[in-house]
Design a protein around this motif. Structure first.
Motif, PDB file in Angstrom:
ATOM      1  N   UNK A  44      38.506  41.416  28.874  1.00  0.00           N
ATOM      2  CA  UNK A  44      38.850  42.823  29.619  1.00  0.00           C
ATOM      3  C   UNK A  44      39.577  43.633  28.918  1.00  0.00           C
ATOM      4  N   UNK A  45      39.318  45.033  28.692  1.00  0.00           N
ATOM      5  CA  UNK A  45      40.141  45.956  27.752  1.00  0.00           C
ATOM      6  C   UNK A  45      39.852  47.059  28.431  1.00  0.00           C
ATOM      7  N   UNK A  46      40.929  47.890  29.008  1.00  0.00           N
ATOM      8  CA  UNK A  46      40.745  49.026  29.869  1.00  0.00           C
ATOM      9  C   UNK A  46      40.437  50.181  28.927  1.00  0.00           C
ATOM     10  N   UNK A  47      40.315  50.121  27.901  1.00  0.00           N
ATOM     11  CA  UNK A  47      40.005  51.228  26.605  1.00  0.00           C
ATOM     12  C   UNK A  47      38.560  51.252  26.214  1.00  0.00           C
ATOM     13  N   UNK A  48      37.718  50.199  26.712  1.00  0.00           N
ATOM     14  CA  UNK A  48      36.546  49.991  26.119  1.00  0.00           C
ATOM     15  C   UNK A  48      35.560  50.897  26.702  1.00  0.00           C
ATOM     16  N   UNK A  75      37.830  53.863  37.295  1.00  0.00           N
ATOM     17  CA  UNK A  75      38.338  54.287  38.527  1.00  0.00           C
ATOM     18  C   UNK A  75      39.249  53.374  39.098  1.00  0.00           C
ATOM     19  N   UNK A  76      40.305  52.742  38.382  1.00  0.00           N
ATOM     20  CA  UNK A  76      41.266  52.006  38.600  1.00  0.00           C
ATOM     21  C   UNK A  76      41.173  50.688  39.026  1.00  0.00           C
ATOM     22  N   UNK A  77      39.683  50.016  38.741  1.00  0.00           N
ATOM     23  CA  UNK A  77      39.512  48.986  38.895  1.00  0.00           C
ATOM     24  C   UNK A  77      38.981  48.497  37.541  1.00  0.00           C
ATOM     25  N   UNK A  78      38.619  47.010  37.785  1.00  0.00           N
ATOM     26  CA  UNK A  78      37.881  46.190  36.487  1.00  0.00           C
ATOM     27  C   UNK A  78      36.203  46.373  36.766  1.00  0.00           C
ATOM     28  N   UNK A 101      36.057  39.080  43.964  1.00  0.00           N
ATOM     29  CA  UNK A 101      35.382  40.212  43.557  1.00  0.00           C
ATOM     30  C   UNK A 101      35.146  41.061  44.769  1.00  0.00           C
ATOM     31  N   UNK A 102      35.071  42.515  44.301  1.00  0.00           N
ATOM     32  CA  UNK A 102      35.046  43.725  45.312  1.00  0.00           C
ATOM     33  C   UNK A 102      33.369  43.816  45.668  1.00  0.00           C
ATOM     34  N   UNK A 103      32.815  43.680  44.501  1.00  0.00           N
ATOM     35  CA  UNK A 103      31.348  43.719  44.715  1.00  0.00           C
ATOM     36  C   UNK A 103      30.658  43.047  43.455  1.00  0.00           C
ATOM     37  N   UNK A 104      29.313  42.528  43.519  1.00  0.00           N
ATOM     38  CA  UNK A 104      28.607  42.117  42.261  1.00  0.00           C
ATOM     39  C   UNK A 104      27.073  42.234  42.741  1.00  0.00           C
ATOM     40  N   UNK A 105      26.266  42.330  41.860  1.00  0.00           N
ATOM     41  CA  UNK A 105      24.943  42.176  42.038  1.00  0.00           C
ATOM     42  C   UNK A 105      24.183  41.786  40.407  1.00  0.00           C
ATOM     43  N   UNK A 106      22.892  41.433  40.925  1.00  0.00           N
ATOM     44  CA  UNK A 106      22.043  41.304  39.390  1.00  0.00           C
ATOM     45  C   UNK A 106      21.204  40.082  39.657  1.00  0.00           C
ATOM     46  N   UNK A 107      20.793  39.396  38.847  1.00  0.00           N
ATOM     47  CA  UNK A 107      19.962  38.288  38.779  1.00  0.00           C
ATOM     48  C   UNK A 107      20.264  37.120  37.719  1.00  0.00           C
ATOM     49  N   UNK A 114      32.491  44.425  40.020  1.00  0.00           N
ATOM     50  CA  UNK A 114      33.638  45.076  40.248  1.00  0.00           C
ATOM     51  C   UNK A 114      34.860  44.331  40.741  1.00  0.00           C
ATOM     52  N   UNK A 115      35.967  44.409  40.321  1.00  0.00           N
ATOM     53  CA  UNK A 115      37.111  43.758  41.018  1.00  0.00           C
ATOM     54  C   UNK A 115      38.495  44.245  40.596  1.00  0.00           C
ATOM     55  N   UNK A 116      39.406  43.979  41.267  1.00  0.00           N
ATOM     56  CA  UNK A 116      40.886  44.545  41.143  1.00  0.00           C
ATOM     57  C   UNK A 116      41.221  43.847  39.769  1.00  0.00           C
ATOM     58  N   UNK A 117      41.977  44.807  38.891  1.00  0.00           N
ATOM     59  CA  UNK A 117      42.335  44.474  37.761  1.00  0.00           C
ATOM     60  C   UNK A 117      43.311  43.063  37.756  1.00  0.00           C
TER      61      UNK A 117
END
Length: 257
Positions: A44-48, A75-78, A101-107, A114-117
């Motif tokens: 994780x890097x907030x500047x990427x 938006x304030x989250x990872x 996690x707050x939410x996730x999706x894929x395969x 998305x999750x709280x930092x």
């Protein structure tokens, strides 16, 4: 004409983000003994830049072959993009960590989340545990799929320009992997940072020479020097150094005959 120029400029900017963030991510991994020993990568890097983290995840897997998640702040989250290795069910591993996690999706092969930092450390630990429990040793061994054999003399600026039109590369559009045989080494191969191999090669009957670098392939130095018959598998990259651009082979594997 103006539209085409704007698209080209944006694509070049994206490539710069891609290369710079990939370099930062790889440095972070290689400077951490704990991360080098892990069976997953979570960074994780907030500047990427959010727009390239999926591509960066794929790039990291090219160097450190294991399920990888690259995250940045949005938006304030990872928010993160995850990429898998052949045969490993990435989605199931992420799903087993859903309480973080707050939410996730894929395969199976790729996912977003998305999750709280402040939950990143707990999620990272849970994801590593999930991967350790379910991944096999065979799935941690990269398989090199060769798209085509090629002569070194064919690797020109024009060829690379055509190749670059296929960009951006990722899971649904993998970067072409080439192989070359009947090669000669020019000069003495170098070892960089005690683990990376750098050499210059040409076809024995060819005229064009090109530099090649193999991350983590230092062990091949003696073998390749003493061999009269070896093959290289590689992707082609544009190297930028001191304001000069040149084509370079990024080695995926070396086969000694």
């Amino acid at each position: 004409m103006i539209i085409a120029e704007n698209v080209s400029n944006k694509n070049n900017t994206r490539k710069d983000f891609d290369q710079n963030i990939t370099s930062e991510a790889l440095t972070t991994i290689e400077e951490s003994s704990e991360m080098l020993m892990a069976k997953s990568t979570v960074l994780f890097n907030k500047n990427w830049h959010k727009g390239v983290i999926g591509i960066v995840a794929s790039r990291c897997i090219e160097h450190h072959y294991r399920p990888t998640i690259i995250m940045t702040e949005s938006n304030g989250k990872a928010t993160g993009s995850a990429r898998s290795v052949d045969g490993f069910d990435l989605y199931s591993a992420i799903e087993s960590c859903k309480e973080h996690l707050d939410q996730f999706g894929g395969h199976k092969h790729a996912a977003g989340l998305t999750l709280q930092i402040d939950k990143i450390p707990n999620f990272s630990a849970a994801f590593e545990e999930a991967v350790q429990k379910s991944i096999t040793e065979d799935q941690l061994i990269p398989k090199v799929h060769i798209d085509s054999y090629i002569e070194i003399d064919q690797i020109t600026d024009k060829f690379y320009s055509i190749l670059s039109q296929m960009d951006p590369f990722g899971p649904a559009n993998m970067q072409p992997v080439f192989a070359a045989r009947d090669l000669s080494i020019l000069g003495d191969p170098l070892i960089l940072k005690e683990k990376h191999l750098k050499l210059t090669v040409k076809n024995k009957n060819g005229n064009r020479k090109i530099n090649a670098i193999g991350f983590g392939l230092a062990e091949y130095k003696t073998l390749i020097k003493e061999s009269n018959n070896f093959e290289l598998a590689f992707t082609i990259q544009e190297n930028h150094f001191n304001g000069t651009k040149s084509l370079q082979l990024y080695l995926k594997d070396i086969r000694i005959e």
